[in-house]
Design a protein around this motif. Structure first.
Motif, PDB file in Angstrom:
ATOM      1  N   GLU A 118       0.825  -1.211   0.000  1.00  0.00           N
ATOM      2  CA  GLU A 118       0.000   0.000   0.000  1.00  0.00           C
ATOM      3  C   GLU A 118       0.859   1.261   0.000  1.00  0.00           C
ATOM      4  O   GLU A 118       0.544   2.237  -0.695  1.00  0.00           O
ATOM      5  CB  GLU A 118      -0.929  -0.008   1.209  1.00  0.00           C
ATOM      6  CG  GLU A 118      -1.991   1.083   1.152  1.00  0.00           C
ATOM      7  CD  GLU A 118      -3.041   0.944   2.250  1.00  0.00           C
ATOM      8  OE1 GLU A 118      -3.621   1.983   2.634  1.00  0.00           O
ATOM      9  OE2 GLU A 118      -3.273  -0.184   2.719  1.00  0.00           O
ATOM     10  N   THR A 119       1.947   1.245   0.735  1.00  0.00           N
ATOM     11  CA  THR A 119       2.840   2.405   0.781  1.00  0.00           C
ATOM     12  C   THR A 119       3.431   2.705  -0.593  1.00  0.00           C
ATOM     13  O   THR A 119       3.562   3.871  -0.985  1.00  0.00           O
ATOM     14  CB  THR A 119       3.975   2.151   1.791  1.00  0.00           C
ATOM     15  OG1 THR A 119       3.414   1.895   3.068  1.00  0.00           O
ATOM     16  CG2 THR A 119       4.905   3.354   1.876  1.00  0.00           C
ATOM     17  N   VAL A 120       3.774   1.675  -1.341  1.00  0.00           N
ATOM     18  CA  VAL A 120       4.348   1.863  -2.672  1.00  0.00           C
ATOM     19  C   VAL A 120       3.267   2.183  -3.698  1.00  0.00           C
ATOM     20  O   VAL A 120       3.457   3.026  -4.584  1.00  0.00           O
ATOM     21  CB  VAL A 120       5.127   0.586  -3.094  1.00  0.00           C
ATOM     22  CG1 VAL A 120       5.639   0.717  -4.532  1.00  0.00           C
ATOM     23  CG2 VAL A 120       6.280   0.322  -2.140  1.00  0.00           C
ATOM     24  N   PHE A 121       2.116   1.534  -3.580  1.00  0.00           N
ATOM     25  CA  PHE A 121       1.075   1.642  -4.605  1.00  0.00           C
ATOM     26  C   PHE A 121       0.412   3.016  -4.629  1.00  0.00           C
ATOM     27  O   PHE A 121       0.139   3.557  -5.716  1.00  0.00           O
ATOM     28  CB  PHE A 121       0.028   0.550  -4.362  1.00  0.00           C
ATOM     29  CG  PHE A 121      -1.067   0.506  -5.387  1.00  0.00           C
ATOM     30  CD1 PHE A 121      -0.818   0.086  -6.690  1.00  0.00           C
ATOM     31  CD2 PHE A 121      -2.357   0.903  -5.055  1.00  0.00           C
ATOM     32  CE1 PHE A 121      -1.834   0.046  -7.637  1.00  0.00           C
ATOM     33  CE2 PHE A 121      -3.378   0.865  -5.993  1.00  0.00           C
ATOM     34  CZ  PHE A 121      -3.112   0.430  -7.280  1.00  0.00           C
ATOM     35  N   ARG A 122       0.142   3.589  -3.478  1.00  0.00           N
ATOM     36  CA  ARG A 122      -0.617   4.842  -3.434  1.00  0.00           C
ATOM     37  C   ARG A 122       0.020   5.972  -4.252  1.00  0.00           C
ATOM     38  O   ARG A 122      -0.653   6.597  -5.075  1.00  0.00           O
ATOM     39  CB  ARG A 122      -0.830   5.291  -1.987  1.00  0.00           C
ATOM     40  CG  ARG A 122      -1.942   4.561  -1.273  1.00  0.00           C
ATOM     41  CD  ARG A 122      -2.200   5.112   0.109  1.00  0.00           C
ATOM     42  NE  ARG A 122      -3.340   4.457   0.730  1.00  0.00           N
ATOM     43  CZ  ARG A 122      -4.602   4.811   0.560  1.00  0.00           C
ATOM     44  NH1 ARG A 122      -4.885   5.832  -0.237  1.00  0.00           N
ATOM     45  NH2 ARG A 122      -5.577   4.164   1.161  1.00  0.00           N
ATOM     46  N   PRO A 123       1.293   6.278  -4.080  1.00  0.00           N
ATOM     47  CA  PRO A 123       1.865   7.357  -4.888  1.00  0.00           C
ATOM     48  C   PRO A 123       1.974   7.024  -6.376  1.00  0.00           C
ATOM     49  O   PRO A 123       2.035   7.930  -7.208  1.00  0.00           O
ATOM     50  CB  PRO A 123       3.253   7.579  -4.272  1.00  0.00           C
ATOM     51  CG  PRO A 123       3.555   6.341  -3.523  1.00  0.00           C
ATOM     52  CD  PRO A 123       2.257   5.788  -3.071  1.00  0.00           C
ATOM     53  N   LEU A 124       1.982   5.739  -6.719  1.00  0.00           N
ATOM     54  CA  LEU A 124       2.054   5.360  -8.126  1.00  0.00           C
ATOM     55  C   LEU A 124       0.700   5.489  -8.807  1.00  0.00           C
ATOM     56  O   LEU A 124       0.597   5.992  -9.926  1.00  0.00           O
ATOM     57  CB  LEU A 124       2.549   3.915  -8.263  1.00  0.00           C
ATOM     58  CG  LEU A 124       4.014   3.647  -7.909  1.00  0.00           C
ATOM     59  CD1 LEU A 124       4.306   2.160  -8.042  1.00  0.00           C
ATOM     60  CD2 LEU A 124       4.946   4.449  -8.817  1.00  0.00           C
TER      61      LEU A 124
END
Length: 432
Positions: A118-124
């Motif tokens: 989730e930490t990686v996916f949100r800004p992407l």
């Protein structure tokens, strides 16, 4: 993994082909399958999501694949998330994939732990316009169990409601229906294992053998040859059970003068074979069994010849129906006058041949792909006619796995005998 890992180039090329089909500014997300519970605290053996394996080669639960071909930062154009290992996990379940191993298997440079998703996916995802999500859209699927993909669809739409959502399944079905050379190598190995298993199974066929004893030989042969086991629940059907299309109880004792219909497949590196042979319990066909067997073989051989680029499944079904009608007349089961007067819907031959003639084969036994798509080189399909005469206790099916090529169909299971003479010869020489 017990099987030899496929080359990472297979998965790299599969991802490249998928990326070329996505809309501009798209992100795609695929999830591994869940471990399925049995009873109490038990779980079934893990089976990977075929689409995720097709794109990554990772055969482990709690895996997520994110593809963002136009991500501003190149390191985030392909991201693989795997379960973080620990001392406790290794103690209870054994070694898990390291980041380095996962990167080597998949050809994906950026590997993170699943809990970081989730930490990686949100800004992407905020950089993308389209979100491609995956579901099981097989025409015959009955998805009554919620999958990780389905749970993620609900979560994603709740958190990012204004994105444009797209279906990933139609694209993957079009890609998976044509097999590459590395895939064909795996299917050929599954076919080879099926041939070896058949040789071992018929070695114990005799009056008095139980269906489950024959099934046990199948499991023994496959597992010792680096397979997880059969590619589906095997059908070992004797006597009247030969006329039960999906008989899976395998609990009857085989009697002299009867037939045994063995519908089985081998799994290798998640790819499948699917084979059916029908053999006499005491090693020799009776005259009536032989007449029916030869009729099914003629249908099979003619149907296989028609599995060429440009033909279609509906057309093949129609052509095979006419072949079956002619053979049933010759066997005294139908007469031509009744056929001429039969209704357009519900042809009379369906009493004796009630299933399909073919299906796609690959990462699933009934692999993905539209039945309306014209046949093309690189497709792998079964050819499986049968005649079932319930009142005589005779059910005969012959099934081979066929590779479609520009120069004609190639039988990948030709090593397994198909003629009655060869089957009788194999049984004579294979007996323990």
């Amino acid at each position: 993994m017990r099987y030899t890992s496929p080359p990472s180039e297979l998965f790299i090329e599969n991802r490249r082909r998928l990326a070329a089909r996505l809309k501009p500014s798209s992100i795609a997300v695929l999830h591994a399958n869940d471990l399925m519970p049995s009873n109490a605290d038990g779980v079934r053996s893990f089976i990977q999501n075929a689409d995720l394996f097709y794109l990554s080669g990772i055969d482990q639960e709690e895996t997520i694949l994110v593809l963002f071909p136009q991500a501003p930062d190149p390191q985030f154009r392909e991201i693989l998330f795997i379960r973080e290992t620990s001392e406790q996990l290794v103690t209870w379940q054994g070694p898990q994939f390291s980041k380095e191993e996962a990167a080597s298997l998949s050809g994906i440079a950026t590997v993170r732990w699943t809990h970081e998703f989730e930490t990686v996916f949100r800004p992407l995802v905020v950089e993308a316009r389209h979100i491609f999500l995956n579901t099981n859209e097989h025409a015959r699927a009955t998805p009554i169990v919620e999958t990780r993909d389905m749970r993620f669809i609900r979560w994603c739409m709740e958190h990012f409601p204004l994105h444009r959502y797209e279906r990933l399944a139609p694209i993957l079905q079009e890609l998976r229906i044509i097999k590459s050379e590395p895939e064909l190598a795996l299917i050929r190995e599954a076919c080879r294992l099926g041939a070896e298993a058949f040789r071992q199974m018929i070695g114990i066929v005799r009056p008095g053998v139980w269906e489950f004893e024959i099934e046990a030989e199948l499991f023994h042969c496959l597992v010792r040859n680096r397979s997880k086991g059969p590619s589906f629940l095997p059908i070992i059907a004797s006597g009247p059970n030969t006329c039960i299309l999906h008989y899976e109880r395998n609990e009857r004792q085989c009697q002299a003068g009867e037939l045994i219909l063995m519908d089985f497949g081998a799994e290798y590196a998640n790819y499948a074979s699917d084979i059916t042979r029908t053999v006499p319990v005491d090693g020799r066909f009776t005259p009536r069994q032989r007449a029916v067997y030869d009729a099914v073989l003629r249908i099979h051989n003619e149907a296989m010849r028609r599995m060429i680029p440009g033909n279609t499944m509906p057309n093949l079904v129609r052509e095979v129906g006419e072949l079956v009608e002619s053979e049933l007349v010759g066997l005294g089961l139908l007469d031509r006058e009744a056929i001429r007067n039969q209704p357009t819907e519900g042809p009379l031959y369906r009493k004796y041949f009630m299933h399909g003639i073919s299906h796609h084969l690959g990462l699933a036994v009934h692999d993905v792909g539209s039945r309306y798509q014209p046949f093309a080189p690189g497709m792998v399909m079964t050819c499986e006619p049968g005649i079932y005469i319930r009142e005589e206790g005779i059910g005969i099916r012959i099934e081979n796995d066929i590779l479609l090529t520009e120069s004609g169909p190639v039988n990948l299971t030709a090593e397994i005998p198909s003629t009655a003479e060869d089957i009788e010869s194999w049984m004579k020489h294979a007996a323990f």
